[in-house]
Design a protein around this motif. Structure first.
Motif, PDB file in Angstrom:
ATOM      1  N   THR A 254      27.169  46.011  45.335  1.00 55.24           N
ATOM      2  CA  THR A 254      25.728  45.909  45.592  1.00 55.24           C
ATOM      3  C   THR A 254      25.278  44.479  45.914  1.00 55.24           C
ATOM      4  OG1 THR A 254      25.529  45.791  43.185  1.00 55.24           O
ATOM      5  CG2 THR A 254      24.979  47.894  44.219  1.00 55.24           C
ATOM      6  N   VAL A 255      26.147  43.517  45.684  1.00 58.42           N
ATOM      7  CA  VAL A 255      25.796  42.130  46.018  1.00 58.42           C
ATOM      8  C   VAL A 255      25.784  41.940  47.549  1.00 58.42           C
ATOM      9  CG1 VAL A 255      26.623  39.744  45.804  1.00 58.42           C
ATOM     10  CG2 VAL A 255      26.528  41.225  43.795  1.00 58.42           C
ATOM     11  N   SER A 256      26.472  42.825  48.282  1.00 58.91           N
ATOM     12  CA  SER A 256      26.286  42.859  49.748  1.00 58.91           C
ATOM     13  C   SER A 256      25.880  44.276  50.123  1.00 58.91           C
ATOM     14  CB  SER A 256      27.515  42.354  50.499  1.00 58.91           C
ATOM     15  OG  SER A 256      28.656  43.173  50.313  1.00 58.91           O
ATOM     16  N   ASP A 257      26.704  45.021  50.833  1.00 62.14           N
ATOM     17  CA  ASP A 257      26.268  46.348  51.291  1.00 62.14           C
ATOM     18  C   ASP A 257      27.056  47.497  50.679  1.00 62.14           C
ATOM     19  OD1 ASP A 257      28.540  45.697  52.696  1.00 62.14           O
ATOM     20  OD2 ASP A 257      27.794  46.381  54.647  1.00 62.14           O
ATOM     21  N   GLY A 258      27.629  47.264  49.499  1.00 59.88           N
ATOM     22  CA  GLY A 258      28.228  48.366  48.750  1.00 59.88           C
ATOM     23  C   GLY A 258      27.180  49.028  47.882  1.00 59.88           C
ATOM     24  N   THR A 259      27.526  50.173  47.280  1.00 59.71           N
ATOM     25  CA  THR A 259      26.549  50.875  46.436  1.00 59.71           C
ATOM     26  C   THR A 259      26.912  50.864  44.955  1.00 59.71           C
ATOM     27  OG1 THR A 259      27.641  52.996  46.830  1.00 59.71           O
ATOM     28  CG2 THR A 259      25.817  52.416  48.301  1.00 59.71           C
ATOM     29  N   LEU A 260      28.085  50.348  44.605  1.00 57.80           N
ATOM     30  CA  LEU A 260      28.448  50.223  43.187  1.00 57.80           C
ATOM     31  C   LEU A 260      28.316  48.767  42.764  1.00 57.80           C
ATOM     32  CD1 LEU A 260      31.701  52.415  43.043  1.00 57.80           C
ATOM     33  CD2 LEU A 260      29.335  53.107  42.554  1.00 57.80           C
ATOM     34  N   ASP A 261      27.837  48.530  41.539  1.00 60.32           N
ATOM     35  CA  ASP A 261      27.768  47.132  41.108  1.00 60.32           C
ATOM     36  C   ASP A 261      29.195  46.640  40.830  1.00 60.32           C
ATOM     37  OD1 ASP A 261      28.500  47.538  38.345  1.00 60.32           O
ATOM     38  OD2 ASP A 261      26.442  48.179  37.937  1.00 60.32           O
ATOM     39  N   PRO A 262      29.388  45.328  40.755  1.00 58.41           N
ATOM     40  CA  PRO A 262      30.757  44.802  40.680  1.00 58.41           C
ATOM     41  C   PRO A 262      31.595  45.422  39.566  1.00 58.41           C
ATOM     42  CG  PRO A 262      29.238  43.021  41.141  1.00 58.41           C
ATOM     43  CD  PRO A 262      28.390  44.234  40.891  1.00 58.41           C
ATOM     44  N   ALA A 263      31.023  45.594  38.378  1.00 55.30           N
ATOM     45  CA  ALA A 263      31.800  46.140  37.259  1.00 55.30           C
ATOM     46  C   ALA A 263      32.171  47.597  37.520  1.00 55.30           C
ATOM     47  CB  ALA A 263      31.011  46.004  35.958  1.00 55.30           C
TER      48      ALA A 263
ATOM     49  N   GLY B  40      28.925  38.364  43.045  1.00 56.43           N
ATOM     50  CA  GLY B  40      29.464  39.432  42.196  1.00 56.43           C
ATOM     51  C   GLY B  40      30.774  39.085  41.528  1.00 56.43           C
ATOM     52  N   LEU B  41      31.333  37.910  41.853  1.00 55.55           N
ATOM     53  CA  LEU B  41      32.727  37.649  41.477  1.00 55.55           C
ATOM     54  C   LEU B  41      32.917  37.429  39.980  1.00 55.55           C
ATOM     55  CD1 LEU B  41      33.767  35.537  44.585  1.00 55.55           C
ATOM     56  CD2 LEU B  41      34.432  37.892  44.028  1.00 55.55           C
ATOM     57  N   ARG B  42      31.967  36.766  39.356  1.00 50.15           N
ATOM     58  CA  ARG B  42      32.108  36.501  37.923  1.00 50.15           C
ATOM     59  C   ARG B  42      32.128  37.824  37.136  1.00 50.15           C
ATOM     60  NH1 ARG B  42      31.408  31.795  35.417  1.00 50.15           N
ATOM     61  NH2 ARG B  42      30.463  30.924  37.300  1.00 50.15           N
ATOM     62  N   ALA B  43      31.161  38.697  37.441  1.00 53.06           N
ATOM     63  CA  ALA B  43      31.089  39.989  36.735  1.00 53.06           C
ATOM     64  C   ALA B  43      32.318  40.846  37.048  1.00 53.06           C
ATOM     65  CB  ALA B  43      29.813  40.729  37.141  1.00 53.06           C
ATOM     66  N   ALA B  44      32.784  40.788  38.307  1.00 53.65           N
ATOM     67  CA  ALA B  44      33.961  41.577  38.684  1.00 53.65           C
ATOM     68  C   ALA B  44      35.197  41.075  37.949  1.00 53.65           C
ATOM     69  CB  ALA B  44      34.170  41.520  40.199  1.00 53.65           C
ATOM     70  N   ALA B  45      35.349  39.761  37.855  1.00 52.39           N
ATOM     71  CA  ALA B  45      36.509  39.184  37.168  1.00 52.39           C
ATOM     72  C   ALA B  45      36.503  39.580  35.689  1.00 52.39           C
ATOM     73  CB  ALA B  45      36.510  37.660  37.319  1.00 52.39           C
ATOM     74  N   ALA B  46      35.330  39.549  35.076  1.00 52.14           N
ATOM     75  CA  ALA B  46      35.223  39.920  33.661  1.00 52.14           C
ATOM     76  C   ALA B  46      35.569  41.395  33.465  1.00 52.14           C
ATOM     77  CB  ALA B  46      33.808  39.624  33.145  1.00 52.14           C
TER      78      ALA B  46
ATOM     79  N   ALA C  89      38.768  43.042  31.386  1.00 57.48           N
ATOM     80  CA  ALA C  89      38.572  44.068  30.341  1.00 57.48           C
ATOM     81  C   ALA C  89      39.373  45.331  30.647  1.00 57.48           C
ATOM     82  CB  ALA C  89      37.081  44.394  30.216  1.00 57.48           C
ATOM     83  N   ALA C  90      39.523  45.649  31.939  1.00 57.95           N
ATOM     84  CA  ALA C  90      40.233  46.876  32.330  1.00 57.95           C
ATOM     85  C   ALA C  90      41.734  46.643  32.498  1.00 57.95           C
ATOM     86  CB  ALA C  90      39.636  47.418  33.631  1.00 57.95           C
ATOM     87  N   GLY C  91      42.180  45.388  32.382  1.00 66.16           N
ATOM     88  CA  GLY C  91      43.595  45.078  32.571  1.00 66.16           C
ATOM     89  C   GLY C  91      44.031  45.186  34.019  1.00 66.16           C
ATOM     90  N   LEU C  92      43.103  44.957  34.949  1.00 65.56           N
ATOM     91  CA  LEU C  92      43.399  45.025  36.388  1.00 65.56           C
ATOM     92  C   LEU C  92      43.503  43.608  36.942  1.00 65.56           C
ATOM     93  CD1 LEU C  92      43.530  46.483  39.160  1.00 65.56           C
ATOM     94  CD2 LEU C  92      41.032  46.622  39.122  1.00 65.56           C
ATOM     95  N   ARG C  93      44.576  43.336  37.679  1.00 65.88           N
ATOM     96  CA  ARG C  93      44.719  41.999  38.275  1.00 65.88           C
ATOM     97  C   ARG C  93      43.682  41.816  39.373  1.00 65.88           C
ATOM     98  NH1 ARG C  93      51.196  41.056  38.515  1.00 65.88           N
ATOM     99  NH2 ARG C  93      51.120  43.273  38.955  1.00 65.88           N
ATOM    100  N   PHE C  94      42.984  40.684  39.348  1.00 67.65           N
ATOM    101  CA  PHE C  94      41.825  40.490  40.220  1.00 67.65           C
ATOM    102  C   PHE C  94      41.981  39.237  41.068  1.00 67.65           C
ATOM    103  CE2 PHE C  94      37.455  38.806  40.906  1.00 67.65           C
ATOM    104  CZ  PHE C  94      36.971  39.856  41.671  1.00 67.65           C
ATOM    105  N   VAL C  95      41.570  39.348  42.343  1.00 68.34           N
ATOM    106  CA  VAL C  95      41.591  38.229  43.285  1.00 68.34           C
ATOM    107  C   VAL C  95      40.153  38.000  43.756  1.00 68.34           C
ATOM    108  CG1 VAL C  95      42.465  37.415  45.513  1.00 68.34           C
ATOM    109  CG2 VAL C  95      43.912  38.869  44.075  1.00 68.34           C
ATOM    110  N   PRO C  96      39.550  36.849  43.463  1.00 69.06           N
ATOM    111  CA  PRO C  96      38.192  36.594  43.936  1.00 69.06           C
ATOM    112  C   PRO C  96      38.198  36.420  45.449  1.00 69.06           C
ATOM    113  CG  PRO C  96      38.923  34.877  42.385  1.00 69.06           C
ATOM    114  CD  PRO C  96      40.109  35.707  42.706  1.00 69.06           C
ATOM    115  N   GLY C  97      37.284  37.124  46.135  1.00 70.98           N
ATOM    116  CA  GLY C  97      37.274  37.069  47.592  1.00 70.98           C
ATOM    117  C   GLY C  97      35.881  37.040  48.185  1.00 70.98           C
ATOM    118  N   VAL C  98      35.852  36.967  49.504  1.00 69.78           N
ATOM    119  CA  VAL C  98      34.603  36.951  50.261  1.00 69.78           C
ATOM    120  C   VAL C  98      34.933  37.400  51.682  1.00 69.78           C
ATOM    121  CG1 VAL C  98      34.854  34.518  51.019  1.00 69.78           C
ATOM    122  CG2 VAL C  98      32.556  35.522  50.833  1.00 69.78           C
TER     123      VAL C  98
END
Ligand code: AMP
Ligand code: MN
Ligand code: MN
Ligand code: MN
Length: 281
Positions: free
Chosen positions: A15-24, A48-54, A58-67
């Motif tokens: 939702t921070v750009s044109d998606g419909t789900l918030d980062p978490a 959205g990257l900070r919330a997505a990384a957090a 929490a979910a144990g998913l490896r995350f890559v911050p992107g744009v």
């Protein structure tokens, strides 16, 4: 597990750009769908990257911050994904702010044009769908036009409106290719040409794009994306080898309903290519 065997999905929107789900929520859905390495790549935004990384931690998913940076090259819009960026890097933050700056004016122009073909209230309509007022996108117009009954699907909107030669299309000048690559690289990231199959380029134009991209410091191209059928996967795999690029894979997911491809359900990369995500494992 081999690098190729990792279910990497390195292109998605919240939702921070044109998606419909918030980062978490997006991260949690990716984990649920079996994604093993995930990048959020909102258009021209890092919000959205900070919330997505957090959420990923929490979910144990490896995350890559992107744009995903909007670029104008040879008169066309080209998208450049940055992966593994430092989202607190000042030059990147300021660069993206400058790219976002013209979006509201453009949205006003789009609405004016739509009004001339009898579509009233498009600006207010689109804004109601935008989760971030700095990032009003054609997608938000398209969702409102579907809800208001002008078209049956977002896809249909993008054939009848909002594209070159159709009502509601407003040409826009985005970042320069070299600039965008530089912002990404200086922020510690790697630059990737997004969904090359979407561009109306012949071989000569692709050669020019890839040469300039490489010269600027670009590393990879997306070979496997929901926009590419098997023929395009083969074509861009061949071009990746020719230009000595690494290869990326991403769903370009925006919304559970609009998606033709689910998170993590993208073609595997041909074994002969180097997956760009070897850098993030
Ligand atoms: P903008 O950055 O405002 O020009 O909007 C570009 C966005 O519109 C892309 O990121 C896609 O999400 C969406 N889009 C562009 N073309 C299409 C299409 N043919 N079908 C569906 N969505 C599209
Ligand atoms: Mn989009
Ligand atoms: Mn794109
Ligand atoms: Mn995208």
């Amino acid at each position: 597990m081999t690098v190729h065997g990792v279910n990497a999905d390195l292109h998605s929107h919240s939702t921070v750009s044109d998606g419909t789900l918030d980062p978490a929520a997006l991260v949690n859905l990716a984990a649920q769908k079996g994604v093993e390495l995930f990048a959020l790549t909102d258009h021209d935004e890092l919000g959205g990257l900070r919330a997505a990384a957090a959420a990923a931690a929490a979910a144990g998913l490896r995350f890559v911050p992107g744009v995903e940076v909007s670029v104008t090259f040879a008169g066309q819009t080209v998208h450049v994904v940055g992966l593994g960026i430092d989202y607190e890097h000042a030059e990147l933050i300021e660069g993206l702010a400058s790219v976002r700056a013209g979006r509201m004016r453009r949205a006003e122009e789009m609405a004016k044009q739509l009004q001339t073909v009898g579509i009233e209230g498009a600006l207010e309509g689109a804004l109601a769908y935008a989760g971030n007022l700095e990032l009003v996108s054609r997608t938000h117009f398209a969702r409102w036009m579907v809800a208001a009954g002008y078209c049956d699907s977002v896809r249909e909107v993008f054939t009848k409106y909002l594209v070159s030669g159709k009502p509601g299309y407003v040409p826009h000048r985005w970042a320069n290719l070299g600039q965008a690559v530089q912002w990404i690289c200086n922020a510690g990231g790697v630059a990737v040409i997004a969904h090359p199959g979407r561009y109306k380029f012949d071989d000569t134009a692709f050669a020019a794009l890839f040469a300039e991209f490489k010269e600027a410091g670009g590393t990879a191209i997306e070979v496997a994306t929901s926009n590419h059928g098997p023929d395009q996967v083969r074509r861009f795999a061949e071009l990746a080898r020719q230009f000595d690029f690494e290869a990326s894979r991403g769903s370009d997911f925006h919304d559970p309903g609009e998606a033709h491809t689910e998170l993590g359900r993208v073609a595997r990369l041909p074994e002969s290519l180097v997956p760009v995500w070897h850098r993030f494992l």
